[in-house]
Design a protein around this motif. Structure first.
Motif, PDB file in Angstrom:
ATOM      1  N   ILE A 191      43.244  44.766  40.778  1.00  7.83           N
ATOM      2  CA  ILE A 191      42.027  44.035  40.400  1.00  7.83           C
ATOM      3  C   ILE A 191      42.139  43.520  38.969  1.00  7.83           C
ATOM      4  O   ILE A 191      41.816  42.357  38.675  1.00  7.83           O
ATOM      5  CB  ILE A 191      40.774  44.930  40.557  1.00  7.83           C
ATOM      6  CG1 ILE A 191      40.548  45.269  42.033  1.00  7.83           C
ATOM      7  CG2 ILE A 191      39.534  44.217  39.989  1.00  7.83           C
ATOM      8  CD1 ILE A 191      39.429  46.279  42.273  1.00  7.83           C
ATOM      9  N   LYS A 192      42.599  44.365  38.067  1.00  4.48           N
ATOM     10  CA  LYS A 192      42.735  43.956  36.662  1.00  4.48           C
ATOM     11  C   LYS A 192      43.709  42.789  36.507  1.00  4.48           C
ATOM     12  O   LYS A 192      43.459  41.859  35.741  1.00  4.48           O
ATOM     13  CB  LYS A 192      43.185  45.156  35.808  1.00  4.48           C
ATOM     14  CG  LYS A 192      42.087  46.168  35.564  1.00  4.48           C
ATOM     15  CD  LYS A 192      42.508  47.272  34.615  1.00  4.48           C
ATOM     16  CE  LYS A 192      43.378  48.288  35.291  1.00  4.48           C
ATOM     17  NZ  LYS A 192      43.626  49.479  34.427  1.00  4.48           N
ATOM     18  N   LYS A 193      44.802  42.846  37.267  1.00  2.00           N
ATOM     19  CA  LYS A 193      45.798  41.775  37.180  1.00  2.00           C
ATOM     20  C   LYS A 193      45.256  40.464  37.737  1.00  2.00           C
ATOM     21  O   LYS A 193      45.405  39.397  37.118  1.00  2.00           O
ATOM     22  CB  LYS A 193      47.060  42.178  37.944  1.00  2.00           C
ATOM     23  CG  LYS A 193      48.180  41.142  37.854  1.00  2.00           C
ATOM     24  CD  LYS A 193      49.441  41.612  38.566  1.00  2.00           C
ATOM     25  CE  LYS A 193      50.548  40.574  38.465  1.00  2.00           C
ATOM     26  NZ  LYS A 193      51.782  41.010  39.153  1.00  2.00           N
ATOM     27  N   VAL A 194      44.607  40.529  38.906  1.00  2.00           N
ATOM     28  CA  VAL A 194      44.097  39.309  39.554  1.00  2.00           C
ATOM     29  C   VAL A 194      43.024  38.643  38.693  1.00  2.00           C
ATOM     30  O   VAL A 194      42.992  37.410  38.557  1.00  2.00           O
ATOM     31  CB  VAL A 194      43.533  39.630  40.952  1.00  2.00           C
ATOM     32  CG1 VAL A 194      42.790  38.431  41.525  1.00  2.00           C
ATOM     33  CG2 VAL A 194      44.667  40.044  41.903  1.00  2.00           C
ATOM     34  N   LEU A 195      42.139  39.443  38.097  1.00  2.00           N
ATOM     35  CA  LEU A 195      41.036  38.880  37.314  1.00  2.00           C
ATOM     36  C   LEU A 195      41.392  38.698  35.839  1.00  2.00           C
ATOM     37  O   LEU A 195      40.642  38.045  35.096  1.00  2.00           O
ATOM     38  CB  LEU A 195      39.792  39.771  37.435  1.00  2.00           C
ATOM     39  CG  LEU A 195      39.216  39.952  38.841  1.00  2.00           C
ATOM     40  CD1 LEU A 195      37.960  40.816  38.786  1.00  2.00           C
ATOM     41  CD2 LEU A 195      38.908  38.614  39.507  1.00  2.00           C
ATOM     42  N   GLY A 196      42.484  39.298  35.415  1.00  2.00           N
ATOM     43  CA  GLY A 196      42.882  39.171  34.021  1.00  2.00           C
ATOM     44  C   GLY A 196      41.969  39.912  33.069  1.00  2.00           C
ATOM     45  O   GLY A 196      41.605  39.400  32.009  1.00  2.00           O
ATOM     46  N   ILE A 197      41.591  41.148  33.453  1.00  2.00           N
ATOM     47  CA  ILE A 197      40.663  41.929  32.628  1.00  2.00           C
ATOM     48  C   ILE A 197      41.339  43.203  32.140  1.00  2.00           C
ATOM     49  O   ILE A 197      42.364  43.633  32.670  1.00  2.00           O
ATOM     50  CB  ILE A 197      39.377  42.295  33.407  1.00  2.00           C
ATOM     51  CG1 ILE A 197      39.728  43.107  34.668  1.00  2.00           C
ATOM     52  CG2 ILE A 197      38.595  41.039  33.758  1.00  2.00           C
ATOM     53  CD1 ILE A 197      38.500  43.595  35.439  1.00  2.00           C
TER      54      ILE A 197
END
Length: 215
Positions: free
Chosen positions: A180-186
């Motif tokens: 999730i962090k990678k896909v959203l860049g967070i």
């Protein structure tokens, strides 16, 4: 030392236009996510009210913007001075938006929802931040990514609540959070794994809300 409790939360009104928004200008914490991602369950867990927000197995149950007036009791004291306890009471609206993505309703209804949700998110100055719910068991769906990008484009602060964490083991949780962090860049501070069933992430979410209210 800080302790945060929800002392009261009550349903106020359902709105489909700004003429129906509450007149009391309190800070607003917004919850939104795909249909059936567990918004109502998380709201009930957060407030400690089992039936405050209605849950349903039918996607698209929430068909208006629901406002819940909520009170936080924030008790704090220096670790070495527990006798110097300070207590603050903070009122805010917890706002439940209709689910996006699949919903068992007509295309015209979904279009209507999109319009009044957009109106709310782009004009409501009381919004402190948006808590976007994403099912931790799956990578972000296309509609999740579009909504996240929309919120960022509108300069709205976003916190991701990764729901249904109890369905995964700790190793799988870490893997899915990384996706999730990678896909959203967070970053790490922008996502909290949560489980309404086991109240996981509840205290972390309350900490974020309290921090946004205490200025």
């Amino acid at each position: 030392m800080k302790k945060i409790n929800v002392t009261k939360s009550e349903y106020i009104i359902s709105a489909v236009g700004k003429q129906q928004y509450p007149e009391e200008n309190l800070p607003e914490i917004v919850f939104l996510g795909r249909s059936n991602v567990g918004k109502s369950s998380l709201i009930n867990s957060l407030t400690g009210r089992k039936n405050l927000a209605r849950t349903s197995q039918t996607p698209g149950k929430t068909q208006a913007i629901n406002f819940f007036r909520t009170t936080l009791k924030i008790s704090s004291a220096p670790d070495d001075e527990p006798e110097n306890l300070q207590v603050e009471m903070k009122n805010f609206y917890l706002v439940d938006l209709p689910g996006y993505g699949y919903a068992k309703t007509s295309k015209s209804n979904r279009s209507t929802w999109a319009k009044f949700i957009d109106e709310y998110l782009t004009t409501r100055k009381e919004i402190e931040f948006v808590c976007q719910l994403i099912d931790l068991r799956h990578p972000p769906q296309e509609s999740d990514i579009k909504m996240f990008n929309y919120l960022v484009e509108k300069n709205l602060p976003v916190l991701i609540a990764a729901t249904k964490s109890d369905k995964l083991g700790k190793n799988e949780q870490r893997k899915q959070l990384a996706v999730i962090k990678k896909v959203l860049g967070i970053g790490e501070d922008s996502i909290i794994p949560t489980s309404a069933k086991k109240n996981e992430g509840r205290s972390d979410l309350l900490d974020v809300i309290a921090s946004s209210l205490v200025k």
